[in-house]
Design an enzyme around this catalytic site. Structure first.
Site, short mmCIF file in Angstrom:
data_model
loop_
_atom_site.label_atom_id
_atom_site.label_comp_id
_atom_site.label_asym_id
_atom_site.label_seq_id
_atom_site.Cartn_x
_atom_site.Cartn_y
_atom_site.Cartn_z
N GLU A 1 0.84 -1.20 0.00
CA GLU A 1 0.00 0.00 0.00
C GLU A 1 0.87 1.25 0.00
O GLU A 1 1.80 1.39 0.80
CB GLU A 1 -0.90 -0.01 1.24
CG GLU A 1 -1.86 1.15 1.32
CD GLU A 1 -2.73 1.09 2.57
OE1 GLU A 1 -3.76 1.78 2.60
OE2 GLU A 1 -2.38 0.36 3.51
N LYS B 1 -10.19 1.90 -2.12
CA LYS B 1 -10.42 1.38 -0.77
C LYS B 1 -11.75 1.88 -0.21
O LYS B 1 -12.04 3.07 -0.21
CB LYS B 1 -9.26 1.81 0.14
CG LYS B 1 -9.22 1.16 1.50
CD LYS B 1 -7.93 1.55 2.23
CE LYS B 1 -7.77 0.84 3.55
NZ LYS B 1 -6.48 1.21 4.21
N CYS C 1 -5.22 -3.51 2.79
CA CYS C 1 -4.79 -3.41 4.18
C CYS C 1 -5.88 -3.75 5.20
O CYS C 1 -6.27 -4.91 5.35
CB CYS C 1 -4.21 -2.02 4.41
SG CYS C 1 -3.26 -1.85 5.95
#
Length: 269
Positions: free
Chosen positions: A45, A115, A147
């Site tokens: 990320e 995300k 994540c």
């Protein structure tokens, strides 16, 4: 015809705000993975900028396609591989920034994922995504999460029901919560019968944010096939895509899932 390929997760530390140095390091590690025969490679990320660049998000964000997408595409085209990276995306509306994973292949940009579930102060940095796309790579169907989202089973399940057999998690996951990383990466693989490529950062930023590393490749039984233990490391493993169907028959979570009842329960909340 063999349905086995090599996949790799790139574990690395980053220099805050220094795209040139970060891309140079990433290129070296990606080339190492290619040399070992990897066909699908995942980067962490915000690998090109570092994670704690909140004061410079607007300056560091890029359009897609853009500079880093082109960098990824050149490597993929030259080597005939598929590459996933995650970086700051500049939205079409001025001032909106997304934390976005991008997939490229030998023929260029394949697609991107923004995300959806933002961690803590990310809610003040980024705009939430809204879609769960699945991309057909020819040899596999790819879903992307980022994540913190490894702890949300709904995302991986939605991707699986949409056809994904591999889900990747480019991450900057904290060392303090590695216990969650350990359980969640294996659980998402097992409950969906998918391969999970969980690719994490290392290092400490601004003297307070320490990343946990432990990048890993997990098979559909929830078994860790390979795991990183060093700061900058290539994690590589063969993955047998035929195992996806076999595991889904062995423990038929997807067959036995009563989707109508689940959806009804969610709608009533």
């Amino acid at each position: 015809m063999s349905n086995v390929l090599k996949a790799a997760a790139i574990q690395m530390n980053c220099i805050l705000g220094n795209k040139e140095e970060n891309l140079a390091k990433a290129k070296k590690l990606v080339e190492e993975a290619i040399h070992q025969g990897a066909r699908l490679i995942v980067l962490p990320e915000l690998f090109n900028t570092g994670y704690r660049v909140e004061e410079n998000d607007l300056d560091l964000a890029e359009s897609i396609p853009g500079f880093t997408t082109h960098w990824m595409s050149e490597i993929s085209a030259r080597s005939g591989i598929y590459l996933v990276g995650c970086f700051l995306e500049k939205g079409q509306t001025d001032g909106l920034i997304y934390d976005t994973a991008v997939a490229v292949g030998p023929n260029g940009l394949i697609g991107s994922y923004r995300k959806i579930h933002l961690w803590d102060t990310e809610n003040t940095r980024f705009t939430k995504g809204e879609e769960f796309p699945v991309f057909d790579l020819g040899f596999a169907r790819l879903g992307m999460q980022i994540c913190y989202e490894v702890g949300f089973p709904e995302g991986a399940r939605i991707l699986t029901l949409s056809g994904a057999d591999i889900v990747v998690y480019p991450s900057a996951f904290g060392k303090a919560r590695l216990y969650a990383w350990d359980v969640a990466t294996r659980s998402r693989a097992l409950e969906n019968g998918i391969y999970v490529l969980a690719c994490n950062r290392t290092g400490t930023e601004k003297g307070e944010t320490t990343f946990g590393g432990t990048s890993r490749i997990v098979n559909p039984q929830g078994m860790v096939l390979a795991e990183a233990s060093q700061e900058d490391e290539v994690v590589i493993s063969e993955i047998d895509l035929d195992m996806v169907a076999r595991q889904r028959r062995s423990i038929p979570y997807l067959r036995d899932l009563n989707k109508s009842v689940v959806l009804k329960g969610l709608a009533s909340k």
